[in-house]
Scaffold this motif. Sequence first.
Motif, short mmCIF file in Angstrom:
data_model
loop_
_atom_site.label_atom_id
_atom_site.label_comp_id
_atom_site.label_asym_id
_atom_site.label_seq_id
_atom_site.Cartn_x
_atom_site.Cartn_y
_atom_site.Cartn_z
N ARG A 82 0.84 -1.20 0.00
CA ARG A 82 0.00 0.00 0.00
C ARG A 82 0.88 1.25 0.00
N ASN A 84 0.42 5.31 0.15
CA ASN A 84 -0.44 6.47 0.30
C ASN A 84 0.17 7.64 -0.47
N VAL A 85 -0.63 8.29 -1.29
CA VAL A 85 -0.14 9.38 -2.13
C VAL A 85 -0.94 10.64 -1.84
N ASN A 86 -0.40 11.78 -2.25
CA ASN A 86 -1.07 13.06 -1.98
C ASN A 86 -1.59 13.71 -3.25
N HIS A 403 -0.69 -0.93 -4.55
CA HIS A 403 -2.00 -0.34 -4.32
C HIS A 403 -1.81 1.12 -3.93
N TYR A 404 -2.09 2.03 -4.87
CA TYR A 404 -1.98 3.46 -4.60
C TYR A 404 -3.29 3.97 -4.01
N VAL A 405 -3.21 4.69 -2.90
CA VAL A 405 -4.41 5.17 -2.22
C VAL A 405 -4.29 6.67 -1.99
N TYR A 406 -5.23 7.41 -2.53
CA TYR A 406 -5.29 8.87 -2.30
C TYR A 406 -6.23 9.17 -1.14
N SER A 407 -7.30 8.42 -1.06
CA SER A 407 -8.26 8.57 0.03
C SER A 407 -8.67 7.19 0.49
N GLU A 408 -8.48 6.90 1.77
CA GLU A 408 -8.80 5.57 2.29
C GLU A 408 -10.30 5.29 2.18
N ASP A 430 -8.49 5.16 -5.36
CA ASP A 430 -7.28 4.36 -5.43
C ASP A 430 -7.03 3.83 -6.84
#
Length: 514
Positions: A82, A84-86, A403-408, A430
């Motif tokens: 995972r 987490n990206v902005n 797995h890129y996630v911008y908002s959980e 994501d």
Amino acid sequence: MYSKLQDSKETVPLIGGEPTLTEGTAGLEDISAGQAASVSAAADATGGISAGNFIETAVDDELFRFNSEDTPLMNLMLRAKRVNVNSPEVDHYMIDEAKSCVYTTTECGGNSRAFVVLPLSESDGNSLRPYTTLLVKGVDGYDSDGLNITPGKDLMLFVTGQDSTTANPVVRAVNGKKTTPEDEFSQVPTIPGGTKIIILANSLYETQKEVDPDLILPQPTRIYLQKRGMNQVVSDYFESQRKRMPFSHAVIAEQAIANFKVRGNRTLWAGRAGKFKVNVPKMGMQYVYTTEGLRWQFRRELEEPGNWTVDKIIGMAKMFFTGEDVPKSALLLAGKNLLESIQKIDYSKHPEIHISTKVNSVGWTVTNFHTVFGDIEIKREPTLDRLGWSNSGALIGDNRLVHYVYSEEHAFEDRVEGEEATRNGLLIWDAVALKGTCHLWINGEGRDAESGSAIIKLWDSEDAPDEDDIKDGMILYLTVNCPGIDDTAKAGQLWKATGSGSAAEWSRMTGEFF
């Protein structure tokens, strides 16, 4: 369109029209898209049953949990690394191990030369920096005196600098031929074109501490993260009547989530990347992002219409497990026809092949295909059938997804403004991406490959392909000797076509795919 209010002659507009049930996957009419869960909507959708006539019956709750394995790719994504990206736009690097070898383009050496410019392709020449040592496969070196050949012991080279014209490395022989044992330099033997050169470690002089740095400059791929959402609106009156209905709010919510996951799984496979603006009332212009499906991310495609044999399976395993990027195990997510073709292979002549059933690390019951190169776990992916790829499959490396996630993923519950109803929802922003280059897409549909990918075909005939079938850049993996292509074309080799049709010329592929 209008809906009559119960116990009233008044009519009011119904947003979205009257509720009509649509067919699901099996053709059952049980889905009413875009409708709130209210007593009136439920009554209209089920044939006009009035609220007072809802009958309490037993409900098979297990029926609504049958699809726990219906979204394998999404489950793999949720277990993947995972990040987490902005930003909803991500530069994704499909990095694998550094190149281990290069190949000469023409003959070089000989003629009693102590220093030779090593002829390499434009992309390889500048990558070999001074003080690097190289092993020349297939060219024998000499003993320590430089007088006698040592059969089977390869020649080793030392990079002394770069050629000012071509930027190719200038090399000298470490164990080449000498006129006398006291000679300071040895001669570089003849090195044929197409010779494989293995890149070894650098070798520094006594007081040296500085060397040219490795310039690692991978090329990124832009990945868009897609925001997906699910809403469920339930009226207070519907909620109060749930005990007298043949289904409950909990079951409806569970099925809505299942539908949300199934559609999301299709997107993870087949979505196309996009970025565009929409005009939102009271909010102005906003961006919408759509993500690129995993199907379009594969760099290598295996064309196989379904005539599978043990030799082809082993050839596929060899290509998968013996490249620069070597995974520990492989998972084959396959369509139903591909599974059938593999299941019908005659294994009687191959007692060394072991096929068993096991529970893998994800918790799925899979068919395990054991080869000397590595294990392939096979599982059916129902989504591929729904997307029209029943003859195809994806061979994915272990721990090779990101797995890129911008908002959980998060749930929310709001009161609907101006209404006696509650809105429950689920939001996630994501994307999933392939890591490394070991992955193979098995294309069994007879359609063109993804642009920019290497097309590989398993070839089990002694004759060359028909001229009409030869495409420029086509790569054949030979499972048998093929004199129709060339007298030296042996099983286990890769041969590439330059040109198409009758103008195609075949050459053995000894370099990288890309």
